[in-house]
Scaffold this active site. Sequence first.
Site, PDB file in Angstrom:
ATOM      1  N   TYR A   2      37.616  28.631  27.835  1.00  0.00           N
ATOM      2  CA  TYR A   2      39.038  28.283  27.805  1.00  0.00           C
ATOM      3  C   TYR A   2      39.325  26.890  27.244  1.00  0.00           C
ATOM      4  CZ  TYR A   2      40.346  32.571  30.094  1.00  0.00           C
ATOM      5  OH  TYR A   2      40.567  33.899  30.364  1.00  0.00           O
ATOM      6  N   GLU A  10      20.437  45.288  45.574  1.00  0.00           N
ATOM      7  CA  GLU A  10      21.173  45.348  44.308  1.00  0.00           C
ATOM      8  C   GLU A  10      22.594  44.810  44.398  1.00  0.00           C
ATOM      9  OE1 GLU A  10      23.198  48.769  41.468  1.00  0.00           O
ATOM     10  OE2 GLU A  10      21.614  49.355  42.861  1.00  0.00           O
ATOM     11  N   ASP A  25      20.177  51.240  44.215  1.00  0.00           N
ATOM     12  CA  ASP A  25      20.672  52.610  44.176  1.00  0.00           C
ATOM     13  C   ASP A  25      19.740  53.456  43.306  1.00  0.00           C
ATOM     14  OD1 ASP A  25      22.937  52.450  45.775  1.00  0.00           O
ATOM     15  OD2 ASP A  25      24.236  51.830  44.123  1.00  0.00           O
TER      16      ASP A  25
END
Length: 487
Positions: free
Chosen positions: A213, A301, A353
């Site tokens: 920015y 995770e 997962d």
Amino acid sequence: MDDSTDDDSYHPRKHYAYDRQVSSSRWRTSREYIRGPGPETHTTESAQDGQDPPAGVYSYGYFSGSGNDPQVQGHFVPEIQKYNPYVIFKGEQLPVPIWELPEEKVQDFHDRYFIAKDKSRVEARKTLNRLLEGNINTIERGHGYKFNIPKYTDNMEFNEEVKVSLAKAGKTISRSFCNANQREVASRTGYTIDLIERTLGAGLNISKRTVLYTNKDLFGDQSKSDQAINDICALTNIRRGSLGIIAAEKGIVVGNIFLELTNGKSISCSIGVQIPHRLDQIKDVCVEIGSRNIEYILVVEKHTMLNYLLEMDYHTNNNCIILTGCGMPTLQTRDFLRFLKQRTGLPVFGLCDPDPEGISILATYARGSCNSAYDNFNISVPSICWVGLSSSDMIKLNLSETNYSRLSREDKTMLKNLWQDDLSDVWKRRIEEMISFDKKASFEAIHSLGFDYFATNLLPDMINKVREGYVQVQEKKEPQDTEASED
């Protein structure tokens, strides 16, 4: 995948811990060193006040009382120095920990690969100034900036000695203002060098998001400002933190430990804290007084996994430290895991997962990523063991089909790319099983078997199975002496 998606707008739930002043007198009388899992203490002259134990040799903790017969309050139980089949790499040759390499060997790695180094802010600023001054003549002639940046994203090889993917030295890519195709990227690189140099000169740090920015018209989006930062790290061989660049840290650590800071204060991690930006401000990692031995580090995770395990008080019930990067880890999260591993000697286990993204995240902790190839040497933990969840784990639970979704084309491509790497048999087999099963799931599906089932039954069983891997290999590698048994 890598950590280039860091976003300052991301704010996970934060657990703020208290700071407390550690009495220097209590520290001097209570700090001892412990070798291995037993209560053997070492109080020789080599373990004087304020002196750290040799890296990778000692683990340490707190004792109550003083004198020659201290009571153990808890310490870190070091990892068995044997191959475990659940690690990512193939073969039974263990990686040499980076922090244990002799100085001449480290220099050899720096000669063969592009590896960023820690530098002081003064040194970093001088390096950036030299880059800018080296372009003065070309700028005065109207040619603009030109930089020859080491190729790192597509010039990597897996090093068998340290078991990490590294960027080979010798090849560079040009960023020239004179070349119309390279003009924008050369401008972004030159602008970012100047911005970082001025920030260092002011004694400040700047976030990756802020870099974007400061000149949104030039960068356009986060990926381009991130590329400029990564290119400068590779160009200067200086680590991002030494350049005063910080990312929005989303990593969290939980455990019955506290971080002793260089300013004399400490941060308790017992209810969860955000991972510190500045590892150089952490003097020590210690077990909380009154806590039991810490046996392993569990990397999970995502944030929901950590929240669930925290709710179940898993870290206390199972004597471990839990860490998450809340998805793909930032460089700071990966560096903090390496720091914990180096300081504690604990084994590291990974939980994800049963899907391609989860596997990719664990592989990033173990081997590194392409975009951070210049820093993989410093922050990777190749000894992390993949506990689960795998497709076979889910199949055994007989969950409803509604808990699964089909693998997408992108999922299958990711799995095939992972499979093509030189992985251990366990990792290869689990990836093949997922491709064959053609489905993925989330660990939350297991809650249909009972909210506490995963934390109290399944996860401890999976971790015990992985921990037995050390024993199996040990028995295979070191058969009993037949002559001794006959005696």
